[in-house]
Motif scaffolding. Structure first.
Motif, short mmCIF file in Angstrom:
data_model
loop_
_atom_site.label_atom_id
_atom_site.label_comp_id
_atom_site.label_asym_id
_atom_site.label_seq_id
_atom_site.Cartn_x
_atom_site.Cartn_y
_atom_site.Cartn_z
N SER A 72 0.67 -1.34 0.02
CA SER A 72 0.08 -0.01 -0.09
C SER A 72 0.72 1.46 0.48
N GLN A 73 0.40 2.10 -0.83
CA GLN A 73 1.11 3.41 -0.42
C GLN A 73 1.19 3.75 1.06
N TYR A 74 0.26 4.03 1.23
CA TYR A 74 0.00 4.77 3.03
C TYR A 74 0.71 3.78 4.49
N SER A 75 0.59 2.38 3.74
CA SER A 75 1.66 1.90 4.75
C SER A 75 2.23 0.55 4.38
N GLU A 76 3.57 0.08 5.60
CA GLU A 76 4.38 -0.90 5.00
C GLU A 76 3.79 -2.00 4.92
N ASP A 77 4.37 -2.92 3.91
CA ASP A 77 3.26 -4.04 3.87
C ASP A 77 3.65 -5.70 5.02
N GLY A 78 4.89 -4.77 5.71
CA GLY A 78 4.56 -5.50 6.96
C GLY A 78 4.71 -5.62 8.26
N VAL A 79 3.36 -4.21 8.80
CA VAL A 79 2.81 -3.30 9.56
C VAL A 79 1.24 -4.14 8.60
N LEU A 80 0.54 -4.26 7.48
CA LEU A 80 -0.80 -4.59 6.66
C LEU A 80 -0.51 -5.54 7.41
N MET A 81 0.34 -6.94 6.58
CA MET A 81 0.50 -8.04 7.23
C MET A 81 0.32 -8.72 9.09
N LEU A 82 0.76 -7.73 10.04
CA LEU A 82 0.89 -8.47 10.96
C LEU A 82 -0.72 -8.06 11.35
N TRP A 83 -1.21 -6.34 11.36
CA TRP A 83 -2.97 -6.64 11.49
C TRP A 83 -3.56 -7.62 11.00
N LEU A 84 -3.57 -7.57 9.59
CA LEU A 84 -4.51 -9.16 8.94
C LEU A 84 -4.26 -9.97 9.69
N ILE A 85 -3.22 -10.72 9.61
CA ILE A 85 -3.64 -12.20 10.30
C ILE A 85 -4.49 -12.03 12.41
N THR A 86 -3.56 -10.58 12.76
CA THR A 86 -3.56 -10.42 14.12
C THR A 86 -5.47 -10.57 13.59
N CYS A 87 -6.02 -10.01 12.40
CA CYS A 87 -7.32 -10.20 12.68
C CYS A 87 -8.06 -10.85 11.95
N ALA A 88 -6.90 -12.09 11.71
CA ALA A 88 -7.56 -13.23 11.40
C ALA A 88 -8.34 -14.05 12.35
N THR A 89 -6.78 -14.09 13.01
CA THR A 89 -6.66 -14.43 14.60
C THR A 89 -7.68 -14.82 15.68
N VAL A 90 -8.05 -13.81 15.64
CA VAL A 90 -8.58 -12.97 16.13
C VAL A 90 -10.31 -14.04 15.86
N GLY A 91 -10.59 -13.91 14.47
CA GLY A 91 -12.20 -14.41 14.07
C GLY A 91 -11.74 -16.10 14.37
N MET A 92 -10.65 -16.35 13.81
CA MET A 92 -10.27 -17.89 14.24
C MET A 92 -11.04 -18.10 16.09
N ALA A 93 -10.37 -17.50 16.82
CA ALA A 93 -10.51 -17.53 18.13
C ALA A 93 -11.80 -17.30 17.89
N LEU A 94 -12.73 -17.30 17.86
CA LEU A 94 -14.17 -16.64 17.60
C LEU A 94 -14.92 -17.77 17.52
N LEU A 95 -14.54 -18.41 16.12
CA LEU A 95 -15.34 -19.88 16.19
C LEU A 95 -14.61 -20.97 16.68
N VAL A 96 -13.72 -20.43 17.57
CA VAL A 96 -13.19 -22.25 18.07
C VAL A 96 -14.27 -22.89 19.70
N ASP A 97 -15.35 -23.80 19.75
CA ASP A 97 -16.12 -24.07 20.54
C ASP A 97 -15.33 -24.46 22.20
N PRO A 98 -15.28 -24.08 23.20
CA PRO A 98 -14.54 -24.29 24.18
C PRO A 98 -15.01 -25.19 24.88
#
Length: 146
Positions: free
Chosen positions: A1-27
């Motif tokens: 992206s022209q506004y953010s570094e790729d590594g930072v975008l990757m970090l945020w997107l994987i964090t969001c996906a991890t939070v979403g996946m944690a919501l799907l796990v049924d303890p």
């Protein structure tokens, strides 16, 4: 992206996906319950709202992450792989198709193992993979910036 570094975008997107996946796990499925209600009424069980929110987070984050990975790939690909028939676009398509085929085989195998636990048998390994990806991207985020 022209506004953010790729590594930072990757970090945020994987964090969001991890939070979403944690919501799907049924303890509640980790606790033995021999009832036919499938943990219905349990506050920790995955209900429709939690499932929709988790799935939406995972799907949107992974799709956006795919775009960022394509951006990073286009910046670091050697010129020999950028032209011709066997280029990086074709290789990415082949790898993506192989990944979908293996994913379908994994889902089928999980269905044969235990249909009652199919949700956690799918989402717990995915959660572990996302956490490992998150750690790897965090450790290598400086090298991901082209």
């Amino acid at each position: 992206s022209q506004y953010s570094e790729d590594g930072v975008l990757m970090l945020w997107l994987i964090t969001c996906a991890t939070v979403g996946m944690a919501l799907l796990v049924d303890p509640t499925d980790f606790v033995s319950a021999d009832t036919d209600t499938y943990n219905e009424g349990n506050i920790f069980a995955v209900g429709p709202g939690r499932y929709y929110a988790g799935y939406l987070l995972v799907f949107c984050s992974v799709q956006a992450f795919d775009g960022v990975v394509g951006s990073v790939l286009s910046k670091v690909i050697p010129t020999a792989l950028a032209a011709g028939t066997l280029n990086s676009g074709l290789l990415a398509t082949i790898v993506g198709t192989l990944g979908r085929a293996l994913g379908d085989a994994f889902i089928t195998a999980v269905g044969y193992i235990n249909l009652r636990q199919v949700q956690n048998l799918l989402f717990v390994p995915s959660f572990v993979i996302l956490v490992a990806d998150l750690i790897l991207v965090f450790m290598k985020r400086e090298t991901l910036t082209a």
